[in-house]
Each structure stands twice: as structure tokens, then as C-alpha cells.
Write a protein that holds these residues in place. Structure first.
Motif, short mmCIF file in Angstrom:
data_model
loop_
_atom_site.label_atom_id
_atom_site.label_comp_id
_atom_site.label_asym_id
_atom_site.label_seq_id
_atom_site.Cartn_x
_atom_site.Cartn_y
_atom_site.Cartn_z
N ILE A 25 0.40 -1.02 -0.39
CA ILE A 25 -0.26 0.26 -0.14
C ILE A 25 1.03 1.50 0.20
CG2 ILE A 25 -1.81 1.42 1.25
CD1 ILE A 25 -2.43 -1.72 1.72
N THR A 26 0.40 2.24 -1.08
CA THR A 26 1.22 3.32 -1.08
C THR A 26 0.80 4.61 -0.35
OG1 THR A 26 1.29 3.49 -2.82
CG2 THR A 26 3.14 2.61 -2.71
N ASP A 27 -0.54 4.47 -1.30
CA ASP A 27 -1.18 5.58 -0.58
C ASP A 27 -2.51 4.91 -0.24
OD1 ASP A 27 -1.46 8.15 -0.46
OD2 ASP A 27 -3.44 8.02 -1.44
N ILE A 28 -3.67 5.94 0.84
CA ILE A 28 -4.90 5.68 1.39
C ILE A 28 -5.37 7.23 1.07
CG2 ILE A 28 -6.28 5.36 2.82
CD1 ILE A 28 -4.01 2.86 4.11
N GLU A 29 -6.45 6.81 0.26
CA GLU A 29 -7.94 8.03 0.78
C GLU A 29 -8.78 7.93 1.36
OE1 GLU A 29 -9.17 11.77 -2.94
OE2 GLU A 29 -7.63 9.72 -3.33
N GLU A 30 -9.47 8.47 2.03
CA GLU A 30 -11.07 8.05 2.10
C GLU A 30 -12.08 9.52 1.85
OE1 GLU A 30 -13.09 7.84 5.97
OE2 GLU A 30 -11.56 8.23 6.29
N LEU A 31 -12.82 8.48 0.38
CA LEU A 31 -13.48 9.48 -0.16
C LEU A 31 -14.48 9.49 0.20
CD1 LEU A 31 -12.25 6.41 -3.00
CD2 LEU A 31 -11.47 9.28 -2.37
N ALA A 32 -15.45 8.93 0.79
CA ALA A 32 -16.76 9.09 1.97
C ALA A 32 -16.62 8.10 3.12
CB ALA A 32 -17.99 8.48 0.26
N PRO A 33 -17.85 8.28 3.78
CA PRO A 33 -17.53 7.42 4.64
C PRO A 33 -18.38 6.39 3.97
CG PRO A 33 -19.17 8.74 5.33
CD PRO A 33 -18.69 9.16 3.80
N LEU A 168 -18.55 9.69 -4.66
CA LEU A 168 -17.11 9.68 -4.63
C LEU A 168 -15.93 10.67 -5.28
CD1 LEU A 168 -17.01 5.55 -4.83
CD2 LEU A 168 -17.04 6.81 -3.14
N TYR A 169 -15.23 10.58 -5.04
CA TYR A 169 -13.33 11.37 -6.17
C TYR A 169 -14.28 12.29 -5.91
CZ TYR A 169 -13.02 6.65 -7.06
OH TYR A 169 -13.35 4.96 -7.24
N LYS A 170 -14.39 13.63 -4.60
CA LYS A 170 -15.41 14.64 -5.55
C LYS A 170 -14.52 15.44 -5.65
CE LYS A 170 -17.96 14.66 -0.72
NZ LYS A 170 -17.50 12.97 -0.80
N ASP A 171 -12.94 15.84 -5.63
CA ASP A 171 -12.50 17.00 -6.10
C ASP A 171 -11.61 16.15 -7.32
OD1 ASP A 171 -11.65 17.96 -3.73
OD2 ASP A 171 -10.23 17.25 -2.83
N GLU A 172 -12.02 15.47 -7.97
CA GLU A 172 -11.37 14.98 -9.19
C GLU A 172 -12.59 14.89 -10.01
OE1 GLU A 172 -11.17 10.41 -10.90
OE2 GLU A 172 -9.19 10.62 -9.38
N LEU A 173 -13.72 14.98 -9.68
CA LEU A 173 -15.08 15.15 -10.73
C LEU A 173 -15.49 16.42 -10.67
CD1 LEU A 173 -17.50 12.21 -9.13
CD2 LEU A 173 -16.16 12.47 -11.29
N ARG A 174 -15.18 17.34 -9.94
CA ARG A 174 -14.67 18.44 -9.96
C ARG A 174 -14.38 19.55 -11.37
NH1 ARG A 174 -14.94 18.87 -3.94
NH2 ARG A 174 -16.90 19.63 -3.33
N ARG A 175 -13.06 18.57 -11.24
CA ARG A 175 -12.33 19.03 -12.42
C ARG A 175 -12.28 18.86 -13.59
NH1 ARG A 175 -8.09 17.80 -7.94
NH2 ARG A 175 -8.10 15.25 -9.11
N LEU A 176 -13.38 17.15 -13.70
CA LEU A 176 -13.94 16.97 -14.87
C LEU A 176 -14.90 17.76 -15.75
CD1 LEU A 176 -14.15 13.18 -14.56
CD2 LEU A 176 -12.72 14.03 -15.74
N LYS A 177 -15.87 18.17 -14.42
CA LYS A 177 -16.83 19.66 -14.58
C LYS A 177 -16.18 20.16 -15.63
CE LYS A 177 -21.08 19.99 -13.78
NZ LYS A 177 -22.09 20.26 -12.62
#
Length: 292
Positions: A25-33, A168-177
Motif C-alpha cells: 500500500i502506497t497511499d490511502i484516501e478517504e473518499l466518503a464514509p 466519490l472522487y469529489k475533487d476529481e469530478l469537479r475538475r472533470l466538469k
């Protein structure tokens, strides 16, 4: 069964897909509860460049002292070196996984199953419809298409969840928009809080977004992933709006079990979800009993 095993044996030419390989494991990101995205690299450096998959495929992850779990790959094969898996905490195996830290070692075998037909999609429009955790396997398809953007026509992403907290992926989805090479429409079951309103003013079911898509249905391939119970309604709305049943593909990744078609838990009629799927034409979901 013989043909199913032959399909599995052609999955990889650089490693044994039946043998778990050590990953760190190299990274863990909490996306939602109760939802985390885990990034892994192979302990054996050579595999980090040679190992590959296709959008829609899955792996079997060995969680020490807990067991194996099938998980769809949420990273794109165009971005080598790291494997990303989004996992919801539900049951003992995933609870143990959620308690692990960066640097911990697990086992991973695969990839398994078929994929979304990215080759058939080339030269056509693509409509991607994700509901809830279904955004995870479709994330692999989204980034695959965007990384090979010149091969596809117009691209739409429709995404719906219960509320903003579950996105999920809140910041990523904002950038996609904000991009001009993909059109994104997001919706929530209920818009109540200020966070909900900041995310979208659209309230309702994801099916209500389909009539807003400005694509030629005859020239469009559709990829869908979400709660299987929703496929009946999404499929009906797609057909109603002129999309061709033969060009609609859905993921049944939630039905996977052992990964090799041996345990029989994922069998539906004469098909095994983990070997013949997890990606199926819409026709199959309508004509094989208990598939959805």
C-alpha cells in the motif's frame, strides 16, 4: 467450463494470474464514509511496468488473516506503475483492509473478467452512467478514454448518489466538469444541505438526466455501473430515448466471488459473472433470470 478456463489463461503473458503477487500500500484516501481508495505497487518491481488490465476488469485481493475479496480496478491501464482500488467497508474482510496502513503488504491476483468494449467504442460517442459506488469501475473507463481522447467522439458522464457526503472522487469530478472534452451531469437523490446545493441543484433519479444528453443515440455506446436493481429502469429510459440495446453494456461486478468460475456463487443461468463478465450487454440482463 473448459472455455472459461481457456479465457482466464490468456489474461496475462507476464505473470501467473492465478498466483497472488505481493503488493504494498502506497497511499490511502478517504473518499466518503466507509469508502477508501487504496493505491498499490508490486513488491516485484518488474511487474509494475508489465502488469496491465482493461477498464472494467477486477482483481482478487488477499487481506492477511481475513481472506480474499474481488474488487474492480478504478485506475486506468494508461497510467502504469500503480493499481488503485476503491473499497467500501462492509464485512470482516473489508474492515481489516480499512484498518491497514501505508507500507502494509497484501496479495493480489488477476486481472480477471472481460472489459468494457473500448475498441468498439473508438470512433463513436460514449455515454457513461454511474450510480453510487458504480463510479469506481467506471473511473477506469473515464480516464482511459480521456487519455486516448482523439480516438473517441463526444463523451458524457452522468453520476448520481444519495447526497453530497456519498459522492466519490469529489475533487476529481469537479475538475472533470471544468474540462471541455467531456460533458458531466451530476444529480443527487435529495438536495437538502448547503453542500448538496453547492454540488448540484439537480434532485432526483439518474434516469432523469438521460433525456438531457445531446448525442446521436445511433452513434453512441453506453457503459453503466451501479446498483443492479437500477439497470432495468436505466435500460428502459435509454431505449425510450433511442439508444440501441446492442450498444449498452452494464457491469455486474457486485456479483463476483472467487474470480475463476469455480465456486458457482456468481453463476446466472449458463454464465459466470467472474469469467463471462463482469461486463454484459443489456440484452443479457433482460433475458437471463436473476441477473439483476
Amino acid at each position: 467450463m473448459k472455455k472459461s478456463l481457456e479465457k482466464l489463461l490468456t489474461i496475462s503473458t507476464v505473470h501467473d494470474p492465478f498466483k497472488p503477487q505481493k503488493v504494498r500500500i502506497t497511499d490511502i484516501e478517504e473518499l466518503a464514509p466507509d469508502h477508501k481508495k487504496f493505491s498499490f505497487v508490486f513488491v516485484e518491481d518488474e511487474l509494475n511496468e508489465k502488469w496491465s488490465h482493461k477498464p472494467g476488469q477486477f482483481v482478487m485481493l488477499t487481506v492477511p488473516k481475513a481472506g480474499e475479496i474481488p474488487i474492480s480496478i478504478c485506475s486506468s491501464p494508461t497510467r502504469k506503475g500503480t493499481i488503485e482500488l476503491t473499497v467500501r467497508k462492509v464485512g470482516r474482510k473489508t474492515e481489516v483492509l480499512h484498518s491497514m496502513k501505508c507500507g502494509d503488504i497484501l496479495g493480489l491476483r488477476g486481472p480477471y473478467g472481460n472489459s468494457f468494449p473500448v475498441d468498439l467504442m473508438e470512433g463513436h460517442n460514449v455515454l457513461i452512467i454511474a450510480g453510487g459506488l458504480g463510479m469506481a469501475p467506471l473511473r477506469s473507463l473515464v480516464w482511459y478514454i480521456l487519455d486516448k481522447r482523439e480516438k473517441y467522439k463526444e463523451v458524457y458522464l452522468l453520476y448520481g448518489t444519495r447526497n453530497y457526503e456519498a459522492v466519490l472522487y469529489k475533487d476529481e469530478l469537479r475538475r472533470l466538469k471544468e474540462r471541455d472534452d467531456i460533458k458531466c451531469l451530476y444529480i443527487l437523490d435529495r438536495v437538502e444541505t448547503e453542500e448538496d446545493k453547492a454540488w448540484t441543484e439537480r434532485e432526483g433519479l439518474i434516469t432523469s438526466l438521460i433525456p438531457e444528453v445531446k448525442l446521436d443515440p445511433a452513434d453512441t455506446y453506453v457503459a453503466v455501473c451501479g446498483p443492479p436493481v437500477a439497470y432495468r429502469f436505466i435500460g428502459a429510459e435509454l431505449i425510450k430515448n433511442g439508444y440501441q440495446e446492442s450498444k449498452v453494456f452494464v457491469s455486474l461486478e457486485r456479483k463476483m466471488e472467487c474470480g475463476v468460475g469455480k465456486c458457482g456463487h456468481c453463476q446466472v443461468g449458463y454464465k459466470f459473472t467472474c469469467v463471462d463478465g463482469p461486463i454484459f450487454p443489456l440484452w443479457d440482463t433482460k433475458n437471463l433470470p436473476k441477473m439483476i
